[in-house]
Scaffold this motif. Structure first.
Motif, PDB file in Angstrom:
ATOM      1  N   GLU A 236       0.827  -1.212   0.000  1.00 28.69           N
ATOM      2  CA  GLU A 236       0.000   0.000   0.000  1.00 28.69           C
ATOM      3  C   GLU A 236       0.858   1.257   0.000  1.00 28.69           C
ATOM      4  OE1 GLU A 236      -4.145  -1.182   2.213  1.00 28.69           O
ATOM      5  OE2 GLU A 236      -2.339  -1.039   3.475  1.00 28.69           O
ATOM      6  N   ALA A 237       1.981   1.215   0.710  1.00 27.49           N
ATOM      7  CA  ALA A 237       2.875   2.379   0.732  1.00 27.49           C
ATOM      8  C   ALA A 237       3.462   2.643  -0.648  1.00 27.49           C
ATOM      9  CB  ALA A 237       3.993   2.157   1.756  1.00 27.49           C
ATOM     10  N   ILE A 238       3.821   1.577  -1.372  1.00 31.78           N
ATOM     11  CA  ILE A 238       4.349   1.748  -2.731  1.00 31.78           C
ATOM     12  C   ILE A 238       3.265   2.288  -3.654  1.00 31.78           C
ATOM     13  CG2 ILE A 238       5.358   0.561  -4.714  1.00 31.78           C
ATOM     14  CD1 ILE A 238       6.575  -1.443  -2.724  1.00 31.78           C
ATOM     15  N   VAL A 239       2.041   1.781  -3.506  1.00 35.00           N
ATOM     16  CA  VAL A 239       0.919   2.286  -4.305  1.00 35.00           C
ATOM     17  C   VAL A 239       0.746   3.778  -4.082  1.00 35.00           C
ATOM     18  CG1 VAL A 239      -1.593   2.220  -4.578  1.00 35.00           C
ATOM     19  CG2 VAL A 239      -0.303   0.083  -4.429  1.00 35.00           C
ATOM     20  N   ARG A 240       0.849   4.194  -2.854  1.00 36.62           N
ATOM     21  CA  ARG A 240       0.631   5.608  -2.496  1.00 36.62           C
ATOM     22  C   ARG A 240       1.790   6.499  -2.911  1.00 36.62           C
ATOM     23  NH1 ARG A 240       0.080   4.604   2.390  1.00 36.62           N
ATOM     24  NH2 ARG A 240       2.216   5.086   3.070  1.00 36.62           N
ATOM     25  N   ASP A 241       3.030   6.028  -2.705  1.00 34.04           N
ATOM     26  CA  ASP A 241       4.180   6.907  -2.831  1.00 34.04           C
ATOM     27  C   ASP A 241       4.936   6.790  -4.157  1.00 34.04           C
ATOM     28  OD1 ASP A 241       3.624   7.698  -0.218  1.00 34.04           O
ATOM     29  OD2 ASP A 241       4.968   6.188   0.649  1.00 34.04           O
ATOM     30  N   GLU A 242       4.921   5.631  -4.774  1.00 34.53           N
ATOM     31  CA  GLU A 242       5.754   5.409  -5.952  1.00 34.53           C
ATOM     32  C   GLU A 242       4.967   5.129  -7.232  1.00 34.53           C
ATOM     33  OE1 GLU A 242       8.854   2.516  -5.270  1.00 34.53           O
ATOM     34  OE2 GLU A 242       8.949   3.005  -3.136  1.00 34.53           O
ATOM     35  N   LEU A 243       3.868   4.409  -7.097  1.00 30.41           N
ATOM     36  CA  LEU A 243       3.158   3.983  -8.304  1.00 30.41           C
ATOM     37  C   LEU A 243       2.641   5.141  -9.152  1.00 30.41           C
ATOM     38  CD1 LEU A 243       2.250   1.542  -9.953  1.00 30.41           C
ATOM     39  CD2 LEU A 243       0.104   1.559  -8.659  1.00 30.41           C
ATOM     40  N   PRO A 244       2.130   6.226  -8.583  1.00 25.95           N
ATOM     41  CA  PRO A 244       1.640   7.311  -9.446  1.00 25.95           C
ATOM     42  C   PRO A 244       2.684   7.800 -10.446  1.00 25.95           C
ATOM     43  CG  PRO A 244       0.859   7.646  -7.216  1.00 25.95           C
ATOM     44  CD  PRO A 244       1.833   6.508  -7.150  1.00 25.95           C
ATOM     45  N   GLY A 245       3.928   7.973  -9.999  1.00 19.29           N
ATOM     46  CA  GLY A 245       4.972   8.416 -10.912  1.00 19.29           C
ATOM     47  C   GLY A 245       5.298   7.378 -11.969  1.00 19.29           C
ATOM     48  N   LEU A 246       5.294   6.110 -11.582  1.00 21.99           N
ATOM     49  CA  LEU A 246       5.572   5.044 -12.544  1.00 21.99           C
ATOM     50  C   LEU A 246       4.482   4.986 -13.616  1.00 21.99           C
ATOM     51  CD1 LEU A 246       6.718   2.236 -10.066  1.00 21.99           C
ATOM     52  CD2 LEU A 246       8.173   3.638 -11.557  1.00 21.99           C
ATOM     53  N   LEU A 247       3.238   5.144 -13.196  1.00 23.12           N
ATOM     54  CA  LEU A 247       2.141   5.125 -14.162  1.00 23.12           C
ATOM     55  C   LEU A 247       2.192   6.354 -15.074  1.00 23.12           C
ATOM     56  CD1 LEU A 247      -0.837   3.875 -11.950  1.00 23.12           C
ATOM     57  CD2 LEU A 247       0.524   2.555 -13.589  1.00 23.12           C
ATOM     58  N   ASP A 248       2.555   7.497 -14.526  1.00 25.09           N
ATOM     59  CA  ASP A 248       2.712   8.694 -15.362  1.00 25.09           C
ATOM     60  C   ASP A 248       3.700   8.431 -16.496  1.00 25.09           C
ATOM     61  OD1 ASP A 248       1.039  10.800 -14.628  1.00 25.09           O
ATOM     62  OD2 ASP A 248       2.291  11.332 -12.908  1.00 25.09           O
ATOM     63  N   GLY A 249       4.832   7.815 -16.169  1.00 23.30           N
ATOM     64  CA  GLY A 249       5.827   7.533 -17.191  1.00 23.30           C
ATOM     65  C   GLY A 249       5.318   6.567 -18.243  1.00 23.30           C
ATOM     66  N   ALA A 250       4.637   5.503 -17.811  1.00 20.93           N
ATOM     67  CA  ALA A 250       4.127   4.512 -18.759  1.00 20.93           C
ATOM     68  C   ALA A 250       3.024   5.100 -19.636  1.00 20.93           C
ATOM     69  CB  ALA A 250       3.615   3.284 -18.003  1.00 20.93           C
ATOM     70  N   TYR A 251       2.082   5.787 -19.012  1.00 23.14           N
ATOM     71  CA  TYR A 251       0.968   6.342 -19.780  1.00 23.14           C
ATOM     72  C   TYR A 251       1.442   7.444 -20.726  1.00 23.14           C
ATOM     73  CZ  TYR A 251      -2.050   4.036 -16.285  1.00 23.14           C
ATOM     74  OH  TYR A 251      -2.676   3.131 -15.469  1.00 23.14           O
ATOM     75  N   GLY A 252       2.376   8.252 -20.268  1.00 17.55           N
ATOM     76  CA  GLY A 252       2.903   9.306 -21.131  1.00 17.55           C
ATOM     77  C   GLY A 252       3.586   8.745 -22.361  1.00 17.55           C
ATOM     78  N   ALA A 253       4.324   7.652 -22.197  1.00 15.57           N
ATOM     79  CA  ALA A 253       4.996   7.036 -23.346  1.00 15.57           C
ATOM     80  C   ALA A 253       3.981   6.485 -24.348  1.00 15.57           C
ATOM     81  CB  ALA A 253       5.917   5.917 -22.856  1.00 15.57           C
ATOM     82  N   ILE A 254       2.894   5.918 -23.846  1.00 15.71           N
ATOM     83  CA  ILE A 254       1.850   5.412 -24.747  1.00 15.71           C
ATOM     84  C   ILE A 254       1.229   6.576 -25.520  1.00 15.71           C
ATOM     85  CG2 ILE A 254      -0.413   4.303 -24.830  1.00 15.71           C
ATOM     86  CD1 ILE A 254       0.496   2.671 -22.343  1.00 15.71           C
ATOM     87  N   GLU A 255       0.948   7.665 -24.834  1.00 18.67           N
ATOM     88  CA  GLU A 255       0.409   8.855 -25.503  1.00 18.67           C
ATOM     89  C   GLU A 255       1.322   9.330 -26.622  1.00 18.67           C
ATOM     90  OE1 GLU A 255      -2.011  11.806 -22.672  1.00 18.67           O
ATOM     91  OE2 GLU A 255      -0.056  11.258 -21.845  1.00 18.67           O
ATOM     92  N   ASN A 256       2.618   9.376 -26.341  1.00 13.22           N
ATOM     93  CA  ASN A 256       3.567   9.882 -27.326  1.00 13.22           C
ATOM     94  C   ASN A 256       3.691   8.958 -28.533  1.00 13.22           C
ATOM     95  OD1 ASN A 256       4.160  12.136 -25.770  1.00 13.22           O
ATOM     96  ND2 ASN A 256       5.867  11.141 -24.714  1.00 13.22           N
ATOM     97  N   ARG A 257       3.670   7.656 -28.280  1.00 17.18           N
ATOM     98  CA  ARG A 257       3.869   6.701 -29.368  1.00 17.18           C
ATOM     99  C   ARG A 257       2.602   6.470 -30.176  1.00 17.18           C
ATOM    100  NH1 ARG A 257       8.584   3.438 -28.887  1.00 17.18           N
ATOM    101  NH2 ARG A 257       7.850   2.510 -30.836  1.00 17.18           N
ATOM    102  N   ALA A 258       1.435   6.600 -29.544  1.00 18.90           N
ATOM    103  CA  ALA A 258       0.166   6.329 -30.227  1.00 18.90           C
ATOM    104  C   ALA A 258      -0.808   7.474 -29.957  1.00 18.90           C
ATOM    105  CB  ALA A 258      -0.418   4.998 -29.757  1.00 18.90           C
ATOM    106  N   PRO A 259      -0.544   8.648 -30.529  1.00 20.55           N
ATOM    107  CA  PRO A 259      -1.324   9.840 -30.181  1.00 20.55           C
ATOM    108  C   PRO A 259      -2.773   9.786 -30.617  1.00 20.55           C
ATOM    109  CG  PRO A 259       0.126  10.284 -32.039  1.00 20.55           C
ATOM    110  CD  PRO A 259       0.520   8.941 -31.513  1.00 20.55           C
ATOM    111  N   ASN A 260      -3.110   8.906 -31.553  1.00 20.58           N
ATOM    112  CA  ASN A 260      -4.484   8.849 -32.058  1.00 20.58           C
ATOM    113  C   ASN A 260      -5.266   7.662 -31.522  1.00 20.58           C
ATOM    114  OD1 ASN A 260      -4.061  11.147 -33.804  1.00 20.58           O
ATOM    115  ND2 ASN A 260      -2.850   9.789 -35.106  1.00 20.58           N
ATOM    116  N   ALA A 261      -4.671   6.900 -30.619  1.00 17.14           N
ATOM    117  CA  ALA A 261      -5.312   5.689 -30.127  1.00 17.14           C
ATOM    118  C   ALA A 261      -6.280   5.990 -28.983  1.00 17.14           C
ATOM    119  CB  ALA A 261      -4.263   4.685 -29.661  1.00 17.14           C
TER     120      ALA A 261
END
Length: 263
Positions: free
Chosen positions: A134-159
């Motif tokens: 739960e601590a990792i979900v709260r403190d670390e996961l948001p940043g990790l998801l930002d990086g993953a989701y941002g990369a998907i946006e950049n690579r597939a902007p129309n998806a």
């Protein structure tokens, strides 16, 4: 037929012949669909795999969805994948022509497997491990998801991107299986942690303009220990433990994402 009408019919027939090839060429291309993520997307737990390294299954929801949509599928999801694996190994099929992306990601970044293992150990208490996750979900996961989701946006902007969540594993009513583990208190805490994970994944997905598909209701009444379970308990091989089985993909994940897509 009088000459005027005959001439008109010939002209119409000629036009049809001329236009027919153009009409064929104008047919739309099949939807380009890319399935990313971890074992909950690859189909680990269904018992049948066409890719033993990543435990990808034809019974997994991406294959079912691609068939239903008559889409061209690039199936990149892989058992054990973290957000870093997604970034470094799974984005190669994404481009401006990608129409649809689905994914589950984050579960392997939070030490959840270690928490589950601790909860299966008799005569021990796994609350500390759950709280660590739960601590990792709260403190670390948001940043990790930002990086993953941002990369998907950049690579597939129309998806159109659909981020699927994770189900609650247990019904929180009784222990089952040979080990009778985890106990009801531990089950309840694990379900609470799953709810916290769902909130973070949902919030981050929506921040990026993605659609969050919550599957918790789809698995309600079909948890481990329920009469008709969509999830494996302790299984052999052990890698299939605590993953959706074939029914979980067919009757849980697939209908949930199909409803979200409104088809």
């Amino acid at each position: 037929m009088n000459p005027a009408r005959l001439a008109a019919a010939a002209l119409a027939a000629t036009a049809a012949l001329v236009l027919a090839p153009a009409a064929v060429q104008a047919l739309p291309e099949p939807m380009h669909y890319v399935a990313l993520g971890d074992s909950y997307s690859s189909g680990t737990g269904t018992g049948e795999y066409f890719d033993e390294e990543c435990l990808r299954s034809a019974k997994a929801y991406p294959r079912l969805l691609a068939t239903g949509l008559d889409a061209d599928l690039d199936f990149a999801a892989c058992s054990g994948a973290t957000t870093n694996d997604l970034l470094t190994k799974q984005l190669g099929s994404l481009d401006a022509e990608t129409d649809l992306v689905t994914l589950t990601i984050g579960g392997n970044d939070i030490g959840w497997a270690e928490a589950v293992k601790a909860c299966l150990t008799p005569l021990t208490n796994c609350i500390d491990e759950i709280e660590d996750s739960e601590a990792i979900v709260r403190d670390e996961l948001p940043g990790l998801l930002d990086g993953a989701y941002g990369a998907i946006e950049n690579r597939a902007p129309n998806a159109d991107v659909y981020v699927l969540g994770y189900p609650r594993l247990f019904n929180g009513e009784r222990a089952c299986g040979a080990l009778k583990q985890p106990n009801v208190v531990e089950q309840t805490r694990m379900n609470e942690a799953a709810d916290g994970l769902a909130e973070v994944v949902r919030d981050k997905a929506e921040e990026h303009g993605f659609t969050f598909v919550d599957v918790r209701d789809a698995f309600a009444g079909h948890a481990i220990c329920d009469d008709v379970a969509y999830l494996n308990g302790l299984a052999y091989p052990t890698v299939e433990s605590y993953h959706p089985n074939a029914m979980g993909h067919r009757n849980g994940y697939y209908p949930a994402v199909a409803r979200a897509l409104d088809y």
